[in-house]
Design an enzyme around this catalytic site. Structure first.
Site, mmCIF file in Angstrom:
data_model
loop_
_atom_site.group_PDB
_atom_site.id
_atom_site.type_symbol
_atom_site.label_atom_id
_atom_site.label_comp_id
_atom_site.label_asym_id
_atom_site.label_seq_id
_atom_site.Cartn_x
_atom_site.Cartn_y
_atom_site.Cartn_z
ATOM 1 N N GLY A 46 2.231 5.565 -2.977
ATOM 2 C CA GLY A 46 0.900 5.112 -3.352
ATOM 3 C C GLY A 46 0.072 4.914 -2.097
ATOM 4 O O GLY A 46 0.628 4.655 -1.019
ATOM 5 N N GLN A 51 -6.787 1.665 2.981
ATOM 6 C CA GLN A 51 -5.748 2.022 3.955
ATOM 7 C C GLN A 51 -6.149 3.216 4.810
ATOM 8 O O GLN A 51 -5.550 3.445 5.866
ATOM 9 C CB GLN A 51 -4.432 2.328 3.239
ATOM 10 C CG GLN A 51 -3.849 1.127 2.519
ATOM 11 C CD GLN A 51 -2.534 1.475 1.873
ATOM 12 O OE1 GLN A 51 -2.507 1.942 0.742
ATOM 13 N NE2 GLN A 51 -1.434 1.276 2.576
ATOM 14 N N CYS A 88 4.979 -1.010 2.644
ATOM 15 C CA CYS A 88 3.567 -0.621 2.583
ATOM 16 C C CYS A 88 3.294 0.326 3.745
ATOM 17 O O CYS A 88 3.729 0.060 4.864
ATOM 18 C CB CYS A 88 2.683 -1.865 2.689
ATOM 19 S SG CYS A 88 0.924 -1.504 2.618
ATOM 20 N N LEU A 89 2.567 1.407 3.474
ATOM 21 C CA LEU A 89 2.270 2.365 4.554
ATOM 22 C C LEU A 89 1.440 1.714 5.657
ATOM 23 O O LEU A 89 1.413 2.217 6.777
ATOM 24 C CB LEU A 89 1.540 3.592 3.994
ATOM 25 C CG LEU A 89 2.364 4.440 3.007
ATOM 26 C CD1 LEU A 89 1.543 5.632 2.529
ATOM 27 C CD2 LEU A 89 3.669 4.903 3.624
ATOM 28 N N HIS A 130 0.782 -2.995 -6.743
ATOM 29 C CA HIS A 130 0.642 -3.033 -5.277
ATOM 30 C C HIS A 130 -0.663 -2.349 -4.845
ATOM 31 O O HIS A 130 -1.419 -2.888 -4.023
ATOM 32 C CB HIS A 130 1.867 -2.338 -4.667
ATOM 33 C CG HIS A 130 1.886 -2.228 -3.181
ATOM 34 N ND1 HIS A 130 2.869 -2.801 -2.403
ATOM 35 C CD2 HIS A 130 1.053 -1.588 -2.309
ATOM 36 C CE1 HIS A 130 2.627 -2.536 -1.131
ATOM 37 N NE2 HIS A 130 1.536 -1.793 -1.034
ATOM 38 N N GLU A 131 -0.944 -1.181 -5.428
ATOM 39 C CA GLU A 131 -2.139 -0.429 -5.013
ATOM 40 C C GLU A 131 -3.414 -1.119 -5.485
ATOM 41 O O GLU A 131 -4.411 -1.145 -4.756
ATOM 42 C CB GLU A 131 -2.079 1.009 -5.536
ATOM 43 C CG GLU A 131 -0.894 1.816 -5.030
ATOM 44 C CD GLU A 131 -0.687 1.739 -3.529
ATOM 45 O OE1 GLU A 131 -1.689 1.722 -2.787
ATOM 46 O OE2 GLU A 131 0.469 1.671 -3.084
ATOM 47 N N HIS A 134 -4.367 -3.768 -3.206
ATOM 48 C CA HIS A 134 -5.052 -3.252 -2.016
ATOM 49 C C HIS A 134 -6.563 -3.134 -2.238
ATOM 50 O O HIS A 134 -7.352 -3.340 -1.319
ATOM 51 C CB HIS A 134 -4.549 -1.847 -1.668
ATOM 52 C CG HIS A 134 -3.366 -1.801 -0.752
ATOM 53 N ND1 HIS A 134 -3.387 -2.322 0.521
ATOM 54 C CD2 HIS A 134 -2.142 -1.241 -0.903
ATOM 55 C CE1 HIS A 134 -2.207 -2.100 1.099
ATOM 56 N NE2 HIS A 134 -1.426 -1.454 0.259
HETATM 57 NI NI NI Z 1 0.526 -0.811 0.502
#
Ligand code: NI
Length: 187
Positions: A46, A51, A88-89, A130-131, A134
């Protein structure tokens, strides 16, 4: 294919509210395509617009067969609970167990502006939650107990030196794309 740089923990945009998308333009589709490419290159499931330094309320998700670009997504039902180890990226190499709803229904728009509903369980539900967090400036770290958050931040202290400009530049053979606000239809 364009890869975007990923903002890492400490970058202000990760903490900002996104803006509702009202125009469904070719530029929005290009952003979603680039986000899918970036997510694949980073081996994520995701990725949300903040991000990659953007304010659009847009996220891309790909969990097994389920692949969606979600515009203006909102969770409309949630049930049950599940504890899943998340990463998380934007916070590479930091992982922690987070409590989430086991099942969610998300209402969103697709890239043409059509209203869609996505129902997810387990990993897909975790990823959707999670997304969507964000898109409201929230990170999985915020959902940890104080002690667990401290441990995660300690791990991040060692990791973050790898990202001196607050950006995670993904390795590709080519130069990264131009980072300006205008969206040019390149490659
Ligand atoms: Ni994340």
């Amino acid at each position: 294919m364009s890869l975007l740089d990923i903002h890492v923990l400490g970058s202000a945009i990760l903490r900002q509210e996104t803006e509702r998308v009202t125009e469904f333009t070719p530029e929005l589709r290009k952003l979603a395509d680039d986000m899918f490419d970036t997510m694949h290159a980073a081996k994520g499931i995701g990725l949300a617009a903040p991000q990659v330094g953007r304010r659009e309320r847009l996220t891309v998700v790909e969990v097994e067969e389920a692949r969606f670009a979600l515009v203006n997504p909102e969770i409309i039902t949630r049930s049950g609970s599940i504890r899943w180890e998340e990463g998380c990226l934007s916070i590479p190499e930091v992982f922690a167990y987070v409590d989430r709803a086991h099942d969610v229904t998300v209402r969103a728009q697709d890239l043409d502006g059509n209203v869609i509903e996505v129902v997810g369980s387990e990993l897909l539900a975790v990823c959707l939650q999670h997304e969507i967090d964000h898109l409201h400036g929230k990170l999985f770290l915020d959902r940890l107990s104080l002690l667990k958050r401290r441990a995660a931040l300690k791990a991040w202290e060692e990791e973050k030196v790898k990202f001196p400009k607050g950006l995670r530049v993904l390795p590709v053979g080519d130069l990264p794309p131009e980072r300006d606000e205008s969206t040019s239809a390149d490659d």
